[in-house]
Design an enzyme around this catalytic site. Structure first.
Site, mmCIF file in Angstrom:
data_model
loop_
_atom_site.group_PDB
_atom_site.id
_atom_site.type_symbol
_atom_site.label_atom_id
_atom_site.label_comp_id
_atom_site.label_asym_id
_atom_site.label_seq_id
_atom_site.Cartn_x
_atom_site.Cartn_y
_atom_site.Cartn_z
ATOM 1 N N ASP A 1 0.978 -1.216 -0.237
ATOM 2 C CA ASP A 1 -0.035 -0.379 -0.004
ATOM 3 C C ASP A 1 0.970 1.456 -0.282
ATOM 4 O O ASP A 1 2.011 1.120 0.334
ATOM 5 C CB ASP A 1 -0.973 0.178 0.845
ATOM 6 C CG ASP A 1 -0.468 -0.489 2.299
ATOM 7 O OD1 ASP A 1 1.190 -0.329 2.690
ATOM 8 O OD2 ASP A 1 -1.022 -0.507 3.811
ATOM 9 N N ASN B 1 -7.621 -2.426 14.247
ATOM 10 C CA ASN B 1 -9.163 -2.749 13.446
ATOM 11 C C ASN B 1 -8.874 -3.971 13.328
ATOM 12 O O ASN B 1 -10.182 -4.040 12.185
ATOM 13 C CB ASN B 1 -9.860 -1.117 13.066
ATOM 14 C CG ASN B 1 -9.125 -1.072 11.846
ATOM 15 O OD1 ASN B 1 -8.140 -1.472 11.690
ATOM 16 N ND2 ASN B 1 -9.771 -0.143 10.836
ATOM 17 N N HIS C 1 -7.307 -4.395 9.542
ATOM 18 C CA HIS C 1 -7.130 -4.037 9.166
ATOM 19 C C HIS C 1 -5.758 -4.860 8.475
ATOM 20 O O HIS C 1 -4.861 -4.796 8.610
ATOM 21 C CB HIS C 1 -6.381 -2.298 7.936
ATOM 22 C CG HIS C 1 -5.474 -2.021 8.951
ATOM 23 N ND1 HIS C 1 -5.901 0.033 9.455
ATOM 24 C CD2 HIS C 1 -4.631 -2.408 8.666
ATOM 25 C CE1 HIS C 1 -4.713 0.127 9.369
ATOM 26 N NE2 HIS C 1 -3.601 -0.807 9.685
ATOM 27 N N GLU D 1 -9.785 -1.134 5.240
ATOM 28 C CA GLU D 1 -10.254 -0.903 6.651
ATOM 29 C C GLU D 1 -11.717 -2.022 6.444
ATOM 30 O O GLU D 1 -11.997 -2.445 5.700
ATOM 31 C CB GLU D 1 -10.958 0.511 6.049
ATOM 32 C CG GLU D 1 -9.362 1.380 6.108
ATOM 33 C CD GLU D 1 -8.621 1.420 7.508
ATOM 34 O OE1 GLU D 1 -8.311 0.386 8.370
ATOM 35 O OE2 GLU D 1 -7.875 2.874 8.134
HETATM 36 C C1 GLP Z 1 -0.166 0.062 8.665
HETATM 37 C C2 GLP Z 1 0.100 0.020 7.713
HETATM 38 C C3 GLP Z 1 -0.812 -2.121 7.576
HETATM 39 C C4 GLP Z 1 0.395 -2.333 8.421
HETATM 40 C C5 GLP Z 1 -0.637 -2.015 10.216
HETATM 41 C C6 GLP Z 1 0.328 -1.971 10.676
HETATM 42 O O1 GLP Z 1 -1.187 1.293 8.435
HETATM 43 N N1 GLP Z 1 -0.731 0.247 6.020
HETATM 44 O O2 GLP Z 1 0.259 -2.498 6.468
HETATM 45 O O3 GLP Z 1 0.186 -2.951 8.994
HETATM 46 O O4 GLP Z 1 -1.529 -0.391 9.601
HETATM 47 O O5 GLP Z 1 0.650 -1.154 11.518
HETATM 48 P P1 GLP Z 1 2.232 -1.425 12.488
HETATM 49 O O6 GLP Z 1 3.049 -2.436 12.218
HETATM 50 O O7 GLP Z 1 3.295 -0.096 12.346
HETATM 51 O O8 GLP Z 1 1.682 -1.809 13.728
#
Ligand code: GLP
Length: 248
Positions: A75, A141, A143, A148
């Site tokens: 993403d 949440n 995702h 989302e």
């Molecule tokens: C982000 C990214 C995801 C990631 C997730 C968790 O917003 N878009 O690809 O896996 O949220 O992030 P983190 O590992 O920093 O908690």
């Protein structure tokens, strides 16, 4: 030390490896290294996979061949230039590609602001023969990528609006200023992610426990997009004990 009870996934095709927080990187690297020397690796950004990338970089120093890997990111924020240090393009370049010796022409990150840009990214993945191993994190949440809650199983790479909670969680990368956090992103869809031949989910910390428990033990629902992983034939979850506590 008595470890807390670890949840049991409902899907027989999901393997859960519980480990200490500081072991996540090496344990996940054991799975991901199978993609070397020239496979297609789907990469997640965020803090969860950092130790995994560090482990791969250590293994390269010990002889693992990574220069031929092809990378596809999950993403990207809409509206950030690719040279913006807060972009996922910059993350993939500096944290993964450069230290692993992967040339820029082997690195793809979604970019743009339209669903047409998303469709073009889908074609790039297809032209590469699909993703061999996809790394994913999980949002608080539920995702995956930036899919989302509400994202269904058929979704492909497209523009999405980010949840307020996601923007708040990511504000730390934008000077803790919510107004600087982009409102939209271009993300691989749930169907895109599930097309990977193998998926490795990494998660650490109690903030992920509720989302991870729902994803692995509750009925599949678009309310928790990570739950669609239950339908994939080959998922490995590498998580620490806090993320896997069943009582959170
Ligand atoms: C982000 C990214 C995801 C990631 C997730 C968790 O917003 N878009 O690809 O896996 O949220 O992030 P983190 O590992 O920093 O908690």
């Amino acid at each position: 030390m008595t470890l807390p009870p670890t949840l049991v996934p409902v899907s027989s095709t999901t393997r859960v490896i519980a480990c200490a927080t500081d072991e996540i990187g090496e344990v996940a690297a054991d799975v991901v290294a199978s993609v070397a020397p020239d496979g297609v690796l789907g990469v997640a950004t965020g803090s969860s996979p950092l130790a995994l990338y560090a482990a791969l970089i250590r293994r390269r120093a010990e002889g693992l061949r990574t220069e031929g890997l092809r990378l596809f990111a999950l993403d990207e924020y809409v509206g950030l230039r690719t040279d913006d240090p807060r972009s996922y393009a910059a993350y993939v370049r500096s944290v993964i590609a450069e230290p692993l010796g992967i040339p820029v022409e082997n690195v793809r990150v979604p970019h743009g602001s339209t669903d047409t840009d998303g469709a073009a990214y889908e074609r790039l993945i297809a032209d590469a023969g699909g993703v061999d191993v996809q790394i994913v994190g999980i949002g608080r949440n539920g995702h995956i990528g930036f899919n989302e809650p509400g994202s269904d199983a058929e979704t492909r790479t497209r523009v999405v609006a980010l949840d307020e909670s996601t923007r708040r969680a990511n504000a730390e990368h934008f000077d803790d200023d919510l107004t600087q956090v982009p409102t939209h992103a271009l993300t691989q869809g749930v169907a895109t992610i599930l097309s990977a031949r193998r998926i490795v989910l990494v998660a650490a910390g109690s903030a992920k426990a509720a989302a991870l428990r729902a994803a692995l033990t509750c009925p599949v629902t678009a309310d928790n997009p990570a739950s669609f992983l239950q339908r994939h034939p080959d998922v490995t979850v590498v998580a620490d004990h806090d993320a896997l506590r069943e009582d959170r």
